[in-house]
Design an enzyme around this catalytic site. Sequence first.
Site, PDB file in Angstrom:
ATOM      1  N   ARG A 105      36.442  55.601  35.344  1.00  0.00           N
ATOM      2  CA  ARG A 105      35.705  54.686  36.210  1.00  0.00           C
ATOM      3  C   ARG A 105      34.220  55.041  36.170  1.00  0.00           C
ATOM      4  NH1 ARG A 105      39.462  54.544  41.712  1.00  0.00           N
ATOM      5  NH2 ARG A 105      41.326  53.608  40.762  1.00  0.00           N
ATOM      6  N   ASP A 160      30.224  54.596  37.100  1.00  0.00           N
ATOM      7  CA  ASP A 160      29.460  54.191  38.274  1.00  0.00           C
ATOM      8  C   ASP A 160      28.531  53.032  37.958  1.00  0.00           C
ATOM      9  OD1 ASP A 160      30.649  56.250  39.686  1.00  0.00           O
ATOM     10  OD2 ASP A 160      28.986  57.640  39.375  1.00  0.00           O
ATOM     11  N   ARG A 177      25.803  63.242  35.915  1.00  0.00           N
ATOM     12  CA  ARG A 177      24.444  62.969  36.382  1.00  0.00           C
ATOM     13  C   ARG A 177      23.886  64.127  37.205  1.00  0.00           C
ATOM     14  NH1 ARG A 177      24.834  57.334  39.188  1.00  0.00           N
ATOM     15  NH2 ARG A 177      22.627  57.798  39.620  1.00  0.00           N
TER      16      ARG A 177
END
Length: 299
Positions: A69, A71, A217
Amino acid sequence: MISEPSTVEPSSVSDGPIRKRIAISVQYEGSLFCGWQRQRQGTSVQGVLENAIAELDPFRPIQAVAAGRTDAGVHAAGQVVHFDCCGPIPASRWAPALNGRLPKSIRVREAVERPLDWHACHSATYRRYRYTIYNGRRPNLFLSPWTWHRYQLRLDESAMAQALEGMLGLHDFSAFMRAGSRRAHARTTIQDVNLERQGDLVVMDIQASGFLYGMVRLLTAQLVAVGEHRLSPSAFEQRWRERRRHEVKEAAPSQGLCLLRAGYAEAIFSEGGWYDCQPRYFLASSDPPPDPPSMPERH
């Protein structure tokens, strides 16, 4: 008169359309979407894809299941998705049929049929991401949708690569997990990681059995602190080994991150339809910002 018993076996009696499982290799440009997962507000990749599938196969409710999944704003070069269908469309025709109904920001590169017990997420043995940092002095319109433009100081890629050396293997990466994760624990296995400079571009590829919510990230932002000599490699390692989540305050922007692919125990797609489909950028000349100050002894 006694009739003869039926010679038709119960298993051969059709009780409806036959269900098939289709796996597809999908690319998308993430800046236009609120992420992979369907949400109440915003346009998701999953929602757009499921609507396109339903136009072609109206026999059952459509659920598209992804290997990972992503973002909001994150791209995918080789996302793997499966869905079940009952219509007559052969697997080989699903890619062009879907591309005719999808926006240009989503492309299906290949489609194959898989057994019904095969699962895009649970059957995956790894996911591989790439983060690209543009470390040139001047802005570049053609790189901005796909890179983080970090122009203040020239990044020390050797220090950044050194900081990554201890991360291979199974570890608890709580320091790199955003709040709101539904995972029961923060352990995952990093299988491969590589960071290198190509002119004004600093590129990190990282592969793991799975990734925590926001992991790449948060990790990248800490690496940039190492590259700018605001954080030493040893202090970086101490942060994640001691699970100091409160010291990890910055996340790299989404546009530099791309899901390269998800891998499986056996080959699912052709190499051209799935493997390393994000091109590596090339700049003929280099225009770096000034060098960072000397590395601090301690942080």
